[in-house]
Design a protein around this motif. Structure first.
Motif, PDB file in Angstrom:
ATOM      1  N   ARG A  66      32.752   0.770  15.796  1.00 32.39           N
ATOM      2  CA  ARG A  66      32.923   2.183  15.462  1.00 32.39           C
ATOM      3  C   ARG A  66      32.217   3.087  16.467  1.00 32.39           C
ATOM      4  NH1 ARG A  66      34.200   3.518  10.087  1.00 32.39           N
ATOM      5  NH2 ARG A  66      32.524   5.026   9.986  1.00 32.39           N
ATOM      6  N   ASN A  69      34.723   4.221  19.535  1.00 32.97           N
ATOM      7  CA  ASN A  69      35.464   5.491  19.512  1.00 32.97           C
ATOM      8  C   ASN A  69      34.646   6.607  18.860  1.00 32.97           C
ATOM      9  OD1 ASN A  69      35.680   4.818  16.845  1.00 32.97           O
ATOM     10  ND2 ASN A  69      37.901   4.991  16.727  1.00 32.97           N
ATOM     11  N   LEU A  71      33.136   7.030  16.110  1.00 32.59           N
ATOM     12  CA  LEU A  71      33.064   7.390  14.692  1.00 32.59           C
ATOM     13  C   LEU A  71      31.612   7.301  14.259  1.00 32.59           C
ATOM     14  CD1 LEU A  71      36.215   5.691  13.094  1.00 32.59           C
ATOM     15  CD2 LEU A  71      35.851   8.095  13.608  1.00 32.59           C
ATOM     16  N   ASP A  94      38.183  13.589  21.642  1.00 31.40           N
ATOM     17  CA  ASP A  94      39.496  13.410  21.012  1.00 31.40           C
ATOM     18  C   ASP A  94      40.466  12.695  21.940  1.00 31.40           C
ATOM     19  OD1 ASP A  94      38.763  15.114  18.683  1.00 31.40           O
ATOM     20  OD2 ASP A  94      38.608  16.617  20.259  1.00 31.40           O
ATOM     21  N   ARG A  97      39.576   9.068  21.895  1.00 23.07           N
ATOM     22  CA  ARG A  97      40.012   8.466  20.630  1.00 23.07           C
ATOM     23  C   ARG A  97      41.521   8.247  20.605  1.00 23.07           C
ATOM     24  NH1 ARG A  97      36.335  12.280  16.848  1.00 23.07           N
ATOM     25  NH2 ARG A  97      34.471  10.974  16.770  1.00 23.07           N
ATOM     26  N   MET A 102      42.654   2.420  16.217  1.00 24.12           N
ATOM     27  CA  MET A 102      41.696   1.831  15.276  1.00 24.12           C
ATOM     28  C   MET A 102      42.406   1.489  13.973  1.00 24.12           C
ATOM     29  SD  MET A 102      37.903   2.310  14.696  1.00 24.12           S
ATOM     30  CE  MET A 102      36.987   1.387  13.513  1.00 24.12           C
ATOM     31  N   PHE A 104      41.645   0.130  10.076  1.00 28.20           N
ATOM     32  CA  PHE A 104      40.519   0.066   9.146  1.00 28.20           C
ATOM     33  C   PHE A 104      40.763  -0.988   8.066  1.00 28.20           C
ATOM     34  CE2 PHE A 104      40.829   4.300  10.871  1.00 28.20           C
ATOM     35  CZ  PHE A 104      39.525   4.635  11.184  1.00 28.20           C
TER      36      PHE A 104
END
Lengths: 261, 315
Positions: A66, A69, A71, A94, A97, A102, A104
């Motif tokens: 995480r 990127n 997060l 952005d 990203r 990604m 989850f």
């Protein structure tokens, strides 16, 4: 699942110095208040590499990917993704990203949009792709994950496995240079797991760069170039899948493997 | 269904009857119109005597207990309607006991509707619209990690939730002209209502936005959505169905709180209720008429709100 060993491929990528890495973590540290959750992490990922990250829960493996990127923010060390150094006051996170897909554990599809709209959202609103083309793109990747017929349903009408494959298609629609998987099969019913894994294997065979946090050892054996074992915020062992499973170096790895296999 | 079971137990019904009897005996119904109906049994000169009190309370409590027992036999919906009708009847009885002049009400009611209700609705609709915009801005600011935005927003909500609305109306109407901004009564009223309700609704919007799972933010951000785009396309479309029902409640509350702006001379319903009857000493007529109009308005809005809620629950 046939288990093809590919240790030689991994050795090859490891010794090729000329290839420019797509992700680099240098002495990365992270704390949650007093809890030191990432300790001096060093990791280099070259384009096309498939890396499986495993370890007991709370070992920092999710946190690590995480951070890639952003997060999660790291507190010291350096993370470089596709030549961009990630830091606190950076502009254009952005953009980074949008180039890093990604997936989850809990799918996180947008429940108020149809499956196709979920896939079209990124291309249309981030990359400015016209609607018709975005739809074609969405259908292309929905076909790749083998659920084009669900395009006009809502996420709530799909099974968990189907939702996860949509989530993969949604990421692919952004044409990412790198895909991060955060325990993609952990929330699925057992009979749904293989559909998602097959999709990920297809992706690996097409040459996608992948970092997967997963405990699916069959998947790791079949596609991984490297397996990374983390415990207590540290990378304990890094090995080829064959060596990792059959001949682990570290005592902690052996203990972990004896628990899950 | 608890009541239905209780009412089928004889001891409970007897106790109910006894309670009504004691209550009515103490209140003494022997001087009322009801006692006149019982004159054949009491005798015409029995008023005030223990015997008259006894007979009236025995009869009246029997009627009431029988009524309750009968209602207990009905189905849920029939029970509801019957209770409503009885309560409405009792209220009518209460109001007619004021000896109201219905001609006077008739002569004023059209003006109360055309001027009063219209102004009340106009002020409420404009205020709730502005309040909603303030609430979105306030909620986003409260959720942001920016210290300035958070500080401003929390100060705003603390201040406007912390002062009585009536005081805010005065402060804006009387205070702003002292600073050189002369403001009419209607805009001053709208400003006060918007700011106050905006502060309350900031909390509603914040809670609505916060109830959307963190994973939605992460998924949107990981595709490359910026904050504003995530809010507009992902978070708000999911939060608004949650926000609308409590906002409807706020609107119904505001409809009645808008009566507070009557103190600065806005010709809305409450102002007319206070002033129209003054000249003829017919205060009760106008107050009761206005009360009924407020009630009808609220009921219409509650009905509309329940429809909207049902629609969003389905969607």
């Amino acid at each position: 699942m046939n288990s093809v060993h590919k240790p030689d491929v991994a050795v090859e990528t490891a010794v090729k110095p000329a290839v420019k890495p797509i992700v680099e973590l240098k002495d990365v540290n992270k704390w949650y208040d007093d809890f030191h959750c990432l300790k001096d992490i060093n990791l280099t990922v070259t384009p096309g590499e498939r890396i499986v990250i495993c370890g007991p829960s709370g070992s920092g493996k999710s946190t690590m990917i995480r951070c890639i990127n952003r997060l999660e923010a790291h507190q010291s060390g350096e993370i470089i993704v596709d030549d961009v150094v990630l830091h606190e006051h950076m502009q254009g996170i952005d953009k980074v990203r949008s180039e890093v897909g990604m997936v989850f554990q809990s799918f996180n599809l947008f429940p108020h949009m149809t499956i196709a709209e979920n896939c079209m959202a990124g291309p249309m609103w981030v990359q400015g792709v016209p609607k018709g083309e975005a739809r074609r793109l969405a259908m292309k990747y929905l076909e790749q994950v083998r659920i084009p017929e669900q395009a006009d349903k809502y996420p709530g009408q799909l099974s968990g496995g189907q939702q996860q494959r949509v989530a993969i298609a949604r990421s692919l629609c952004m044409k990412p240079k790198l895909m991060l998987f955060d325990e993609p099969t952990s929330a699925l019913d057992p009979e749904m797991v293989s559909g998602v894994l097959d999709t990920m294997i297809d992706l690996a065979k097409e040459g996608m760069t992948m970092l997967c946090v997963t405990h699916e050892m069959g998947f790791a054996r079949e596609v991984a170039d490297r397996v990374i074992f983390m415990a207590d915020g540290e990378i304990v062992e890094e090995n080829t899948p064959g060596e990792f499973f059959d001949n682990p170096r570290e005592a902690r790895t052996q203990q972990f493997l004896s628990q899950i296999l | 269904m608890q009541e239905a079971r209780l009412l089928s137990k004889t001891p409970f019904v007897v106790a109910l009857y006894a309670a009504f009897f004691v209550l009515l005996f103490l209140v003494d119904m022997s001087g009322t119109g009801f006692a006149e109906l019982l004159a054949p049994a009491i005798g015409s000169d029995g008023e005030g005597s223990v015997y008259a009190r006894f007979v009236t309370s025995v009869t009246l409590s029997a009627i009431i207990t029988l009524g309750i027992w009968l209602i207990g036999k009905l189905q849920f919906n029939a029970q509801r309607v019957t209770v409503w009708l009885i309560m409405a009847g009792l209220f009518m009885l209460f109001f007619t006991s004021f000896d109201l002049s219905f001609e006077f009400i008739q002569s004023k009611i059209w003006f109360m509707v055309s001027q009063g209700i219209l102004t009340t609705l106009y002020i409420s609709v404009v205020s709730i619209s502005i309040a909603s915009v303030l609430a979105i801005i306030g909620a986003v600011a409260k959720l942001s990690s920016n210290g300035f935005a958070n500080g401003l927003a929390s100060f705003y909500t603390s201040f406007f939730r912390g002062l009585p609305l009536l005081m805010q109306v005065y402060l804006i109407y009387l205070g702003l002209p002292q600073l050189g901004f002369v403001i009419d009564a209607v805009p001053a009223g709208i400003l006060a209502l918007s700011l106050c309700y905006g502060a309350y609704m900031t909390e509603i919007f914040r809670a609505g936005i916060e109830s959307i799972p963190k994973g939605q933010w992460e998924a949107a951000r990981s595709i490359g959505f910026k904050f504003g785009l995530t809010m507009r396309r992902i978070i708000l479309p999911q939060a608004i169905p949650l926000i609308i029902p409590p906002t409807g409640n706020q609107f119904i509350a505001m409809l009645k709180d808008s009566s507070l702006v009557s103190v600065i001379g806005v010709w809305e319903l409450m102002f007319l209720a206070r002033t129209l009857g003054q000249k003829d000493f017919k205060h009760m007529e106008m107050l009761i008429t206005a009360a009924m109009l407020y009630w009808i308005l609220s009921m219409v809005l509650e009905y509309a709100q329940s429809h909207i809620e049902r629609r969003y629950r389905k969607g």
